[in-house]
Design a protein around this motif. Structure first.
Motif, PDB file in Angstrom:
ATOM      1  N   UNK A   1      -0.413  -5.667 -11.056  1.00 38.46           N
ATOM      2  CA  UNK A   1      -0.350  -4.529  -9.658  1.00 38.46           C
ATOM      3  C   UNK A   1      -0.775  -2.934  -9.177  1.00 38.46           C
ATOM      4  N   UNK A   2      -0.923  -2.590 -10.770  1.00 41.92           N
ATOM      5  CA  UNK A   2      -1.377  -1.404 -10.670  1.00 41.92           C
ATOM      6  C   UNK A   2      -2.991  -1.553 -10.783  1.00 41.92           C
ATOM      7  N   UNK A   3      -3.553  -2.186 -11.202  1.00 42.60           N
ATOM      8  CA  UNK A   3      -5.292  -2.084 -11.305  1.00 42.60           C
ATOM      9  C   UNK A   3      -5.293  -2.804  -9.518  1.00 42.60           C
ATOM     10  N   UNK A   4      -4.515  -3.790  -9.171  1.00 45.61           N
ATOM     11  CA  UNK A   4      -4.685  -4.037  -7.912  1.00 45.61           C
ATOM     12  C   UNK A   4      -4.798  -2.695  -6.872  1.00 45.61           C
ATOM     13  N   UNK A   5      -3.237  -2.151  -6.990  1.00 46.56           N
ATOM     14  CA  UNK A   5      -3.870  -1.142  -6.360  1.00 46.56           C
ATOM     15  C   UNK A   5      -3.967   0.328  -6.447  1.00 46.56           C
ATOM     16  N   UNK A   6      -5.400   0.052  -7.342  1.00 47.40           N
ATOM     17  CA  UNK A   6      -5.765   1.415  -8.262  1.00 47.40           C
ATOM     18  C   UNK A   6      -7.356   0.990  -7.183  1.00 47.40           C
ATOM     19  N   UNK A   7      -7.929  -0.633  -6.883  1.00 47.29           N
ATOM     20  CA  UNK A   7      -8.945  -1.028  -6.727  1.00 47.29           C
ATOM     21  C   UNK A   7      -9.036  -0.943  -4.913  1.00 47.29           C
TER      22      UNK A   7
ATOM     23  N   UNK B   1      -7.283   1.451  -3.404  1.00 39.29           N
ATOM     24  CA  UNK B   1      -7.339   2.912  -3.305  1.00 39.29           C
ATOM     25  C   UNK B   1      -8.502   2.875  -2.960  1.00 39.29           C
ATOM     26  N   UNK B   2      -9.729   2.782  -3.853  1.00 36.96           N
ATOM     27  CA  UNK B   2     -10.540   3.495  -4.143  1.00 36.96           C
ATOM     28  C   UNK B   2     -10.951   2.625  -3.090  1.00 36.96           C
ATOM     29  N   UNK B   3     -11.650   0.776  -2.394  1.00 40.11           N
ATOM     30  CA  UNK B   3     -11.551   0.205  -1.447  1.00 40.11           C
ATOM     31  C   UNK B   3     -11.208   1.482   0.080  1.00 40.11           C
ATOM     32  N   UNK B   4     -10.195   1.700   0.575  1.00 42.26           N
ATOM     33  CA  UNK B   4      -9.770   2.160   1.403  1.00 42.26           C
ATOM     34  C   UNK B   4     -10.720   4.058   1.456  1.00 42.26           C
ATOM     35  N   UNK B   5     -10.739   4.732  -0.131  1.00 41.95           N
ATOM     36  CA  UNK B   5     -11.520   6.050  -0.113  1.00 41.95           C
ATOM     37  C   UNK B   5     -12.624   6.207   0.331  1.00 41.95           C
ATOM     38  N   UNK B   6     -13.811   4.334  -0.295  1.00 46.69           N
ATOM     39  CA  UNK B   6     -15.346   5.068   0.341  1.00 46.69           C
ATOM     40  C   UNK B   6     -15.146   4.370   1.304  1.00 46.69           C
ATOM     41  N   UNK B   7     -14.539   3.436   2.098  1.00 45.31           N
ATOM     42  CA  UNK B   7     -14.062   3.171   3.725  1.00 45.31           C
ATOM     43  C   UNK B   7     -13.879   3.920   4.542  1.00 45.31           C
ATOM     44  N   UNK B   8     -13.193   5.403   4.069  1.00 47.70           N
ATOM     45  CA  UNK B   8     -12.836   6.177   4.557  1.00 47.70           C
ATOM     46  C   UNK B   8     -14.331   7.272   5.018  1.00 47.70           C
ATOM     47  N   UNK B   9     -15.021   7.317   3.600  1.00 45.71           N
ATOM     48  CA  UNK B   9     -16.750   7.885   3.191  1.00 45.71           C
ATOM     49  C   UNK B   9     -17.367   7.198   4.179  1.00 45.71           C
ATOM     50  N   UNK B  10     -17.690   5.332   4.591  1.00 44.16           N
ATOM     51  CA  UNK B  10     -18.247   5.316   5.070  1.00 44.16           C
ATOM     52  C   UNK B  10     -17.868   4.903   6.869  1.00 44.16           C
ATOM     53  N   UNK B  11     -17.464   5.397   7.403  1.00 45.88           N
ATOM     54  CA  UNK B  11     -16.734   4.418   8.436  1.00 45.88           C
ATOM     55  C   UNK B  11     -15.511   5.638   9.375  1.00 45.88           C
ATOM     56  N   UNK B  12     -14.746   6.549   8.264  1.00 48.71           N
ATOM     57  CA  UNK B  12     -13.600   6.366   9.285  1.00 48.71           C
ATOM     58  C   UNK B  12     -13.717   8.595   9.499  1.00 48.71           C
ATOM     59  N   UNK B  13     -14.725   8.748   8.636  1.00 47.08           N
ATOM     60  CA  UNK B  13     -14.741  10.441   8.135  1.00 47.08           C
ATOM     61  C   UNK B  13     -15.546  10.476   8.999  1.00 47.08           C
ATOM     62  N   UNK B  14     -15.191  12.544  10.006  1.00 40.88           N
ATOM     63  CA  UNK B  14     -15.990  12.836  10.851  1.00 40.88           C
ATOM     64  C   UNK B  14     -17.876  12.875  10.449  1.00 40.88           C
ATOM     65  N   UNK B  15     -17.494  12.838   9.402  1.00 42.58           N
ATOM     66  CA  UNK B  15     -19.330  12.356   8.576  1.00 42.58           C
ATOM     67  C   UNK B  15     -19.627  11.327   7.845  1.00 42.58           C
TER      68      UNK B  15
END
Length: 737
Positions: A515-521, A523-537
């Motif tokens: 469960x912790x490993x899955x949540x980490x995976x 969470x990282x994916x959400x962070x990268x998605x924010x960088x690629x698509x959801x942030x202002x830049x």
């Protein structure tokens, strides 16, 4: 509608098996066909090039991406001048040559396809056909600028597109990589791939010594009349991709026993002739003379079994000093002269390199002195004096309003004078210390090493970038310090440090259940998605790895280390760089070899991180000759056998959960393999990855992943040794254009 088309006369359209869509008028004559208007693909039977009758010059234009048919950045055209050749260019406004084929005649694949080439009053046209009717071939220009002939072979009702050649593939494939009068040798592994043609020397010796050959070479005797005079001759380069032939000419030579001698005599009679080659130019194997007039650019060594011999014109002095006659027999040279020249050259490089380093140090010391003079003992001294402008180099730069500036004295007090007991770890850019501010807040201080590869540019980049980014899965930057020759970044302190410190520790990894490993995976994916698509830049990280993922007290992941990240505005998804930064094993192949980076580069790195989280094994843990190339290769070999077998890769500490979590684990492994596919266009974007991890999207079967850097021909022995170690320090290397 095509010109001259009369709709009232009746019309018909037919799609042929070749893929050609043809429009006929009522009388049965053809008025339009799709083969005259290619997009990103050349099909067999299609004529590509210049139609002199209509004046049309056909071209390929890449898609923006594999799933976006908008106009991309790359196009392919046939240059009919001189000896015709294909040019791949980049850019929609300022179109710069990116790759060039060898001049015609081109290599044929006798067991795959043949081509025809017309050069007459009708036009300069290229077309091809296959020998085997069960094989279909298409030539595709993909969204990242790679030209790929691909074959479809139908067997038992099944088939697949298989790439059997691609370009550009190596640095030497890039147009003018070694500049004017330079030659590139991709077979040089441990030395600089660029060299000067005979009779020439580096135009910028200092840049050359730093392995940047883009300025090219100049004649050794520019002001000498001997460059075109009595005693001129030729030195031979064997098996090369002939230079850009835009200004080359074909010369009629009377048949003789030595066509190369006759071709050379004609070249010598014209002072503008700089080189020549004798090539097999038609089906009858007739040898013809091709001569270059003007600059020689984009010459590449082809190895012992390919290419043609190029004869480069040199003056009498060069011919006497270092000569290869027309039969290719080298003349002797004085050993004393060779040793003397070698020692002189080595001494020149050492002295020049020292002077450049000293100059850079002086500039940096002056800049740091200016900063020191403006500093105060208060943690907000810079902000109080200059608002959001921080003195950097020769000027000032405006920073994010929430970025806090700390004094060196306050950081020193927080870390107990940078005590070794407070050291959290170190990386390629310096040491990280734990500290505590007077208000009790715990901090992590990243101190930039003076000898590291990160300079002011990376420091400014990381400070400004992280201040603009706000997401629960990104590390929070509290402020920075620039004072007394020191550069530091101050982050929030995360109790569990980096993911790799837990994941690869036999004692600590037990705390990471599925469960912790899955949540980490996720969470990282959400962070990268924010960088690629959801942030202002749009942000491309370029150095995603487990050591750059930090864990808070609840094991929530936060992406850190943005020193090498790149920001983009608008819809731009990537770019190309001459400066490669990253970590071997995590870098995608198109980025590591050619400098192409995009959001799909981060997807590749994320796929590697997924495999490490699932297996508890470092990416480059396999170093023995009889073992797979790396973790990717190990998982792929198991996957090809069956899905039950691939479960062997799961971390033994999860043994009790494997059966209950079988479907979830298998889905994550398959998602990882989709992320590390060799071709960037085949990889999903991060939104699709997140949906896959959540079980909200059906997973396609993964294609061949990229096995890179284990025995890559461009790697030095030192690099190969590093990538098999547990050292995951970020590396930097430069590619000239």
């Amino acid at each position: 509608m095509p010109m001259g088309f009369n709709a009232s006369a009746g019309a018909a359209a037919q799609l042929f098996d070749s893929g050609n869509l043809v429009l006929f008028h009522g009388g049965g004559g053809m008025v339009w066909q799709s083969f005259d208007h290619p997009t990103d693909t050349i099909l067999q039977g299609m004529k590509f090039g210049l139609n002199r009758t209509t004046g049309a010059l056909s071209s390929l234009t890449s898609w923006r991406s594999s799933d976006d048919p908008g106009t991309g950045d790359y196009s392919l055209k046939l240059d009919p001048r001189g000896s015709p050749q294909l040019f791949l260019v980049k850019g929609t406004t300022r179109r710069e040559p990116y790759w060039r084929s060898a001049p015609w005649p081109w290599k044929k694949y006798p067991h795959v396809y043949n081509y025809t080439f017309e050069n007459n009053e009708a036009g300069v046209l290229f077309s091809y056909h296959t020998y085997d009717p069960s094989v279909t071939i298409r030539i595709l220009l993909d969204g990242v600028g790679i030209l790929k002939p691909m074959a479809w072979h139908e067997r038992d009702g099944n088939g697949d597109w298989r790439e059997f050649w691609s370009a550009p593939k190596l640095r030497c494939d890039l147009y003018a990589h070694c500049g004017e009068y330079g030659s590139c040798d991709p077979l040089r592994v441990n030395t600089f791939e660029c060299s000067c043609l005979p009779g020439y020397e580096p135009k910028n010796p200092m840049e050359w010594s730093l392995r940047d050959g883009s300025d090219g070479c100049v004649s050794k005797r520019v002001n000498s009349s001997s460059t075109c005079g009595e005693g001129d001759g030729f030195l031979r380069l064997e098996h090369v991709k002939l230079p850009d032939s835009s200004h080359a000419i074909w010369v009629d030579v009377l048949l003789s026993s030595s066509i190369d001698l006759e071709c050379g005599k004609i070249c010598l009679s014209n002072c503008s002739c700089s080189a020549y080659a004798v090539v097999n130019a038609n089906e009858e194997k007739k040898m013809l003379c091709l001569q270059w007039h003007g600059v020689l650019v984009d010459t590449t060594n082809r190895g012992a079994t390919d290419g043609y011999d190029l004869y480069v014109r040199v003056d009498a002095v060069e011919l006497a000093r270092r000569s290869t006659d027309l039969d290719g027999l080298p003349k002797r040279r004085s050993m004393v002269a060779v040793m003397g020249a070698s020692v002189t050259a080595a001494w020149f490089v050492i002295v020049s390199f020292y002077l450049v380093l000293r100059r850079k140090r002086q500039v940096k010391d002056k800049a740091n002195s200016r900063r020191s003079d403006q500093s105060t003992d208060g943690s907000l001294g810079y902000r109080e004096r200059m608002g959001n402008e921080l003195p950097i180099g020769s000027g000032t730069r405006t920073y994010h309003q929430d970025l806090r500036f700390f004094s060196l004295s306050s950081i020193s007090a927080a870390t107990d004078d940078f005590s070794p007991a407070h050291k959290l770890g170190h990386g390629g850019f310096g040491v990280v210390y734990k500290g505590q501010l007077p208000d009790g807040q715990e901090i992590a201080v990243k101190v930039l090493s003076k000898n590291s590869g990160q300079g002011t540019e990376e420091f400014e980049n990381e400070a400004e970038l992280i201040a603009k980014l706000q997401h629960r899965n990104l590390v929070k930057l509290l402020g920075c310090c620039i004072e007394h020759h020191q550069q530091m970044l101050v982050y929030e302190y995360l109790a569990n440090r980096s993911l790799d410190s837990v994941l690869f520790d036999e004692t600590r990894k037990v705390s990471l259940d599925w469960n912790k490993r899955y949540n980490i995976m996720v969470g990282i994916a959400r962070g990268i998605l924010y960088l690629h698509q959801d942030s202002r830049l749009r942000v491309i990280h370029r150095d995603l790895k487990t050591s750059n993922i930090l864990l808070d007290a609840d094991m929530n992941p936060k992406i850190s280390d943005f020193g090498t990240a790149r920001m983009f505005k608008g819809d731009l998804l990537g770019d190309r760089t001459h400066r490669i930064v990253g970590t071997y094993g995590y870098m995608s192949p198109e980025y590591a070899v050619l400098g192409h980076f995009s959001t799909k580069s981060d997807v590749f790195s994320f796929g590697v991180v997924l495999l490490e989280i699932i297996s508890g094994i470092r990416i480059n843990a396999f170093c023995e000759e009889d073992q797979p190339q790396n973790l990717i290769g190990h998982v792929w070999e198991l996957w090809k056998v069956d899905t039950e077998r691939v479960m062997q890769v799961v971390d033994p500490s999860l043994e009790d959960e494997k059966e209950k979590r079988f479907e979830d684990i298998l889905r994550c492994i398959q998602t990882a393999l989709l992320c590390v596919q060799e071709k960037a266009d085949d990889r999903p974007d991060m939104l699709a990855v997140l949906l896959m991890l959540n079980g909200e999207r059906t997973l396609p079967p993964p294609k061949q992943p990229a096995f890179i850097f284990r025995e890559h021909p461009l790697m030095s022995e030192q690099q190969e040794e590093e990538q098999c170690s547990i050292n995951q320090v970020t590396i930097t290397m430069s590619l000239s254009r």
